[in-house]
Design a protein around this motif. Structure first.
Motif, PDB file in Angstrom:
ATOM      1  N   UNK A   1      15.537  14.508  20.057  1.00  8.36           N
ATOM      2  CA  UNK A   1      15.147  13.964  18.754  1.00  8.36           C
ATOM      3  C   UNK A   1      14.332  15.006  17.985  1.00  8.36           C
ATOM      4  N   UNK A   2      14.807  15.335  16.789  1.00  7.75           N
ATOM      5  CA  UNK A   2      14.115  16.312  15.949  1.00  7.75           C
ATOM      6  C   UNK A   2      13.913  15.760  14.550  1.00  7.75           C
ATOM      7  N   UNK A   3      13.417  16.591  13.668  1.00  5.18           N
ATOM      8  CA  UNK A   3      13.134  16.150  12.302  1.00  5.18           C
ATOM      9  C   UNK A   3      11.737  15.566  12.211  1.00  5.18           C
ATOM     10  N   UNK A   4      11.340  15.244  10.989  1.00  2.55           N
ATOM     11  CA  UNK A   4       9.964  14.821  10.726  1.00  2.55           C
ATOM     12  C   UNK A   4       9.500  13.630  11.540  1.00  2.55           C
TER      13      UNK A   4
ATOM     14  N   UNK B   1       0.845  -1.202   0.000  1.00  4.81           N
ATOM     15  CA  UNK B   1       0.000   0.000   0.000  1.00  4.81           C
ATOM     16  C   UNK B   1       0.881   1.254   0.000  1.00  4.81           C
ATOM     17  N   UNK B   2       0.666   2.156  -0.950  1.00  2.00           N
ATOM     18  CA  UNK B   2       1.476   3.383  -0.971  1.00  2.00           C
ATOM     19  C   UNK B   2       1.100   4.314   0.189  1.00  2.00           C
ATOM     20  N   UNK B   3       2.089   5.047   0.692  1.00  2.00           N
ATOM     21  CA  UNK B   3       1.838   6.077   1.712  1.00  2.00           C
ATOM     22  C   UNK B   3       2.534   7.358   1.255  1.00  2.00           C
ATOM     23  N   UNK B   4       2.065   8.485   1.765  1.00  2.00           N
ATOM     24  CA  UNK B   4       2.669   9.748   1.331  1.00  2.00           C
ATOM     25  C   UNK B   4       3.931  10.072   2.121  1.00  2.00           C
ATOM     26  N   UNK B   5       4.177   9.364   3.211  1.00  2.00           N
ATOM     27  CA  UNK B   5       5.385   9.606   3.991  1.00  2.00           C
ATOM     28  C   UNK B   5       5.326   8.894   5.326  1.00  2.00           C
ATOM     29  N   UNK B   6       6.367   9.124   6.137  1.00  2.00           N
ATOM     30  CA  UNK B   6       6.466   8.432   7.424  1.00  2.00           C
ATOM     31  C   UNK B   6       5.338   8.828   8.372  1.00  2.00           C
ATOM     32  N   UNK B   7       4.783  10.027   8.204  1.00  2.00           N
ATOM     33  CA  UNK B   7       3.685  10.445   9.084  1.00  2.00           C
ATOM     34  C   UNK B   7       2.485   9.511   8.923  1.00  2.00           C
ATOM     35  N   UNK B   8       2.268   9.041   7.700  1.00  2.00           N
ATOM     36  CA  UNK B   8       1.175   8.073   7.469  1.00  2.00           C
ATOM     37  C   UNK B   8       1.450   6.767   8.227  1.00  2.00           C
ATOM     38  N   UNK B   9       2.711   6.331   8.193  1.00  2.00           N
ATOM     39  CA  UNK B   9       3.068   5.081   8.876  1.00  2.00           C
ATOM     40  C   UNK B   9       2.899   5.254  10.392  1.00  2.00           C
ATOM     41  N   UNK B  10       3.253   6.462  10.884  1.00  2.00           N
ATOM     42  CA  UNK B  10       3.054   6.743  12.314  1.00  2.00           C
ATOM     43  C   UNK B  10       1.572   6.649  12.671  1.00  2.00           C
ATOM     44  N   UNK B  11       0.721   7.235  11.834  1.00  3.04           N
ATOM     45  CA  UNK B  11      -0.720   7.204  12.103  1.00  3.04           C
ATOM     46  C   UNK B  11      -1.250   5.767  12.064  1.00  3.04           C
ATOM     47  N   UNK B  12      -0.777   4.981  11.088  1.00  2.00           N
ATOM     48  CA  UNK B  12      -1.202   3.574  10.989  1.00  2.00           C
ATOM     49  C   UNK B  12      -0.716   2.766  12.194  1.00  2.00           C
ATOM     50  N   UNK B  13       0.501   3.092  12.654  1.00  2.00           N
ATOM     51  CA  UNK B  13       1.035   2.405  13.844  1.00  2.00           C
ATOM     52  C   UNK B  13       0.144   2.688  15.056  1.00  2.00           C
ATOM     53  N   UNK B  14      -0.230   3.953  15.195  1.00  2.00           N
ATOM     54  CA  UNK B  14      -1.086   4.337  16.326  1.00  2.00           C
ATOM     55  C   UNK B  14      -2.447   3.646  16.248  1.00  2.00           C
ATOM     56  N   UNK B  15      -2.887   3.353  15.021  1.00  2.00           N
ATOM     57  CA  UNK B  15      -4.189   2.679  14.842  1.00  2.00           C
ATOM     58  C   UNK B  15      -4.087   1.156  14.990  1.00  2.00           C
TER      59      UNK B  15
END
Ligand SMILES: [Zn+2]
Length: 332
Positions: free
Chosen positions: A265-268, A217-231
């Motif tokens: 820890x910084x960055x996206x 499944x395509x994602x737009x970036x790591x933020x999407x993976x973070x959201x999926x992890x939280x879910x």
């Protein structure tokens, strides 16, 4: 070091003169600039794309144009520009004021400070974006008052700034390449030419790529993976855990060697907050035995850190210690 030929620009021999500095953070996709007063307050800010696809010459032209525009803005506010602080990625030799190498921007051995001084008539101090960000976090952000700090920027790549006994470590620009510490056993090929580097499992780009490769499944970036992890998405959790485990392993190595009291820890990827910080803290604790335990915290300055660090360097170049910098580490 640098002096200006512009009669409108007071020289570094006059630290008490009024005015402002220009700070510019040049990234692979965008540039963030600011005119900063003596108290580091922004008088003007600008965001522009970095024309990376048009080649190194176009990037240099865009930087020069942006500095000239910010100089014009400062003059419009009645503030003479005392100095320019410039932060760029890659390997940067602060002492020689050269951009030694940047994979992102296509530079190799570029005397960037002197080139821009010639183009703009303004005195320029060149620095590294992540080291500038680390210095800014020490002066203005999450590491205020700390003397032994590791600042980690986790974005498309991973790099770090090291502050030991209150001094930034540079080593001709080669220090702090945390993203290229070998971790785990997968030995994925890294853009640096090596394999198994932290960057191959824990950079924002690696997290997004690994999720798509494993899930289809395509994602737009790591933020999407973070959201999926939280879910609770199982593939996202696996990818996220792998990233946090690799980070913890690399941070344990740094902790054993340099004993930071604080890891910022910084960055996206760090925007995920406790979702990243909690497993990194737990993983780090698993690796440590006798070592001094560092606190692991989230950066406070976000994507403004490198620009603010460039501004602190510019003020320091003219001998002015900003109120915030009095509590932070020296810029140079
Ligand atoms: Zn590498």
């Amino acid at each position: 070091m640098a002096t200006s030929s512009s009669p409108a620009t007071p020289g570094p021999e006059d630290p008490g003169a009024p005015g402002c500095v220009i700070a510019l953070d040049v990234g692979g996709t965008g540039m963030k600039g600011a005119v900063l007063d003596r108290d580091m307050r922004p008088v003007e800010t600008v965001h522009r794309p970095t024309p990376r696809a048009d080649g190194p010459r176009a990037v240099l032209d865009a930087i020069a144009d942006t500095l000239i525009d910010l100089n014009r803005s400062a003059t419009g506010h009645g503030l003479p520009v005392r100095h320019v602080g410039l932060a760029v990625p890659g390997i940067v030799d602060d002492r020689l004021q050269r951009a030694v190498w940047s994979a992102n921007l296509g530079w190799r051995g570029l005397p960037l400070a002197s080139l821009l001084q010639e183009r703009t008539g303004l005195p320029v101090t060149l620095g590294h974006d992540v080291r500038a960000g680390g210095v800014a976090e020490c002066a203005l952000g999450a590491a205020r008052g700390a003397q032994d700090v590791l600042f980690v920027a986790i974005g498309t790549g991973i790099a770090a700034a090291l502050v030991c006994d209150g001094r930034p470590i540079r080593a001709a620009g080669y220090a702090g390449e945390l993203g290229h510490i070998a971790v785990g056993s997968e030995a994925l090929a890294c853009a640096c030419g090596g394999s198994g580097c932290l960057e191959t499992v824990a950079s924002a780009a690696a997290v997004a790529t690994a999720y798509t490769a494993r899930s289809g499944r395509p994602v737009s970036g790591a933020a999407d993976v973070a959201a999926l992890t939280a879910q609770g998405d199982p593939v996202a959790r696996e990818v996220w855990t792998r990233a946090a485990t690799g980070l913890a392993q690399a941070l344990a190595t740094v902790t054993t060697l340099l004993a930071p009291e604080l890891i910022v820890l910084g960055g996206g990827l760090a925007e995920a907050g406790p979702l990243l910080l909690d497993p990194v803290r737990a993983g780090l604790e698993e690796h440590l035995t006798f070592q001094r335990r560092p606190s692991v915290v989230q950066a406070e300055l976000g994507d403004r850190a490198a620009c603010l660090g460039a501004g602190l360097a510019a003020w320091q170049a003219v001998g002015h210690t900003t109120p915030a910098a009095r509590t932070g580490v020296p810029v140079r």
